[in-house]
Structures are given as structure tokens and as C-alpha cells.
Design a protein around this motif. Sequence first.
Motif, short mmCIF file in Angstrom:
data_model
loop_
_atom_site.label_atom_id
_atom_site.label_comp_id
_atom_site.label_asym_id
_atom_site.label_seq_id
_atom_site.Cartn_x
_atom_site.Cartn_y
_atom_site.Cartn_z
N VAL A 20 1.02 -1.32 -0.09
CA VAL A 20 0.06 -0.08 0.20
C VAL A 20 0.65 1.54 -0.13
O VAL A 20 1.89 1.47 0.54
N GLU A 21 0.40 2.02 -0.20
CA GLU A 21 0.94 3.82 -0.09
C GLU A 21 1.77 4.11 1.14
O GLU A 21 3.02 4.97 1.25
N GLU A 22 1.00 3.67 1.38
CA GLU A 22 0.96 4.37 3.17
C GLU A 22 0.01 3.77 3.80
O GLU A 22 -0.72 2.61 3.53
N ARG A 23 0.63 3.20 5.59
CA ARG A 23 -0.15 3.16 6.42
C ARG A 23 -1.83 3.44 6.75
O ARG A 23 -1.91 4.48 6.59
N PRO A 24 -2.25 2.77 5.61
CA PRO A 24 -3.74 3.55 5.72
C PRO A 24 -4.45 4.29 7.59
O PRO A 24 -4.39 3.44 7.96
N TYR A 33 -12.75 -1.15 2.06
CA TYR A 33 -13.60 -2.10 0.57
C TYR A 33 -11.61 -1.29 -0.03
O TYR A 33 -10.93 -2.55 -1.01
N ALA A 34 -11.43 -0.15 0.13
CA ALA A 34 -10.23 0.08 -1.24
C ALA A 34 -8.58 -0.69 -1.03
O ALA A 34 -8.14 -1.59 -1.77
N ILE A 35 -9.07 -1.18 0.25
CA ILE A 35 -7.93 -2.09 0.45
C ILE A 35 -7.68 -4.39 0.47
O ILE A 35 -7.48 -4.77 -0.11
N ARG A 58 -5.25 3.08 12.16
CA ARG A 58 -4.56 2.63 11.46
C ARG A 58 -4.50 1.18 11.32
O ARG A 58 -4.42 0.49 12.21
N VAL A 59 -4.17 0.47 9.49
CA VAL A 59 -4.02 -0.36 9.76
C VAL A 59 -2.69 -1.14 9.66
O VAL A 59 -1.67 -0.85 9.43
N ILE A 60 -2.98 -2.28 10.95
CA ILE A 60 -1.72 -2.84 11.36
C ILE A 60 -1.42 -4.51 11.23
O ILE A 60 0.04 -4.74 10.84
#
Length: 147
Positions: A20-24, A33-35, A58-60
Motif C-alpha cells: 500500500v502507498e502508506e499505512r492506511p 474496501y480500497a484495501i 491505522r491498519v496494523i
Amino acid sequence: MSYRIPVYRVALVRDSQMKVEERPVIRTGRDAYAILKDWFLDRDREEFVVLMLNAKNRVIGINLVSVGSLTASLVHPREVFKPLILHNAAAVILAHNHPSGDPTPSAEDKAITERLRNVGDILDIKVLDHIVVGDGRYISFNDAGLW
């Protein structure tokens, strides 16, 4: 007579990584959904996953909880919350796919969501949403007001 008692060590093991571009940060069902859309792309069976989140949403990490059949996936709170506890997650996004392409939640989807929310309340791990993914579409329980 003496007995031997097994001694265990519990560990969370990283299987792979998703780029992913950054930690969302998850703010809406669309963010989740984007992930998840790439995860569920071309799956021929139901899969149930959890997006593990920290206290700032934040997604971990992501964990595959269950792989089922064409129309069902067995989901038990023990398997859902085990990786969340091991990873010290503060919150979770539940997600699964419908290989039929129709993301409309079933009665079973609604029932397991309510059960998992109750367990999350007990464990102090907030269940923020449940995303059901179909063919290029999704339904967010939270965004759709299903709870």
C-alpha cells in the motif's frame, strides 16, 4: 510419580505483505474496501478476514480467519479475536466476500456480526464495520446503517 506439563509459547507469524502507498487510516467503509478489493479479487469461495487496527484506526495487519465454500464460511469468535489479541489491536474491520457477486448481507451475516460485536465489547476491541464484497461492489454494515 511426577507429571510433565507442556509449556507453550503463543506467537503471531507474518505470512506475507500487501503493498500500500502508506499505512492506511480507516474512516469509512470505502477506505476498508480500497484495501480489501484486491484481496477478494477472483476468489471462488467465501473468505472471512479481519483488518486489525491500532487506537488511531491505522491498519496494523490483516488475518485470514476462514476459507469456506461457495456459499458459506465458518466463523467463530475465538478464531476472529485470537490474532487481534496477539497483535494488541484496538479495533477491527470484519470482511468477507460473496462469490455470487451480490454483496447483500444474509441473515447469517447479520447474526455473526452481532455476535462478534458483543464479543468485541467484552474484550474491549471495537468492531467498527463489516464489509461484504461482491463483484466490484461492497456493502458496509456501518455506512448502510445495518447496526
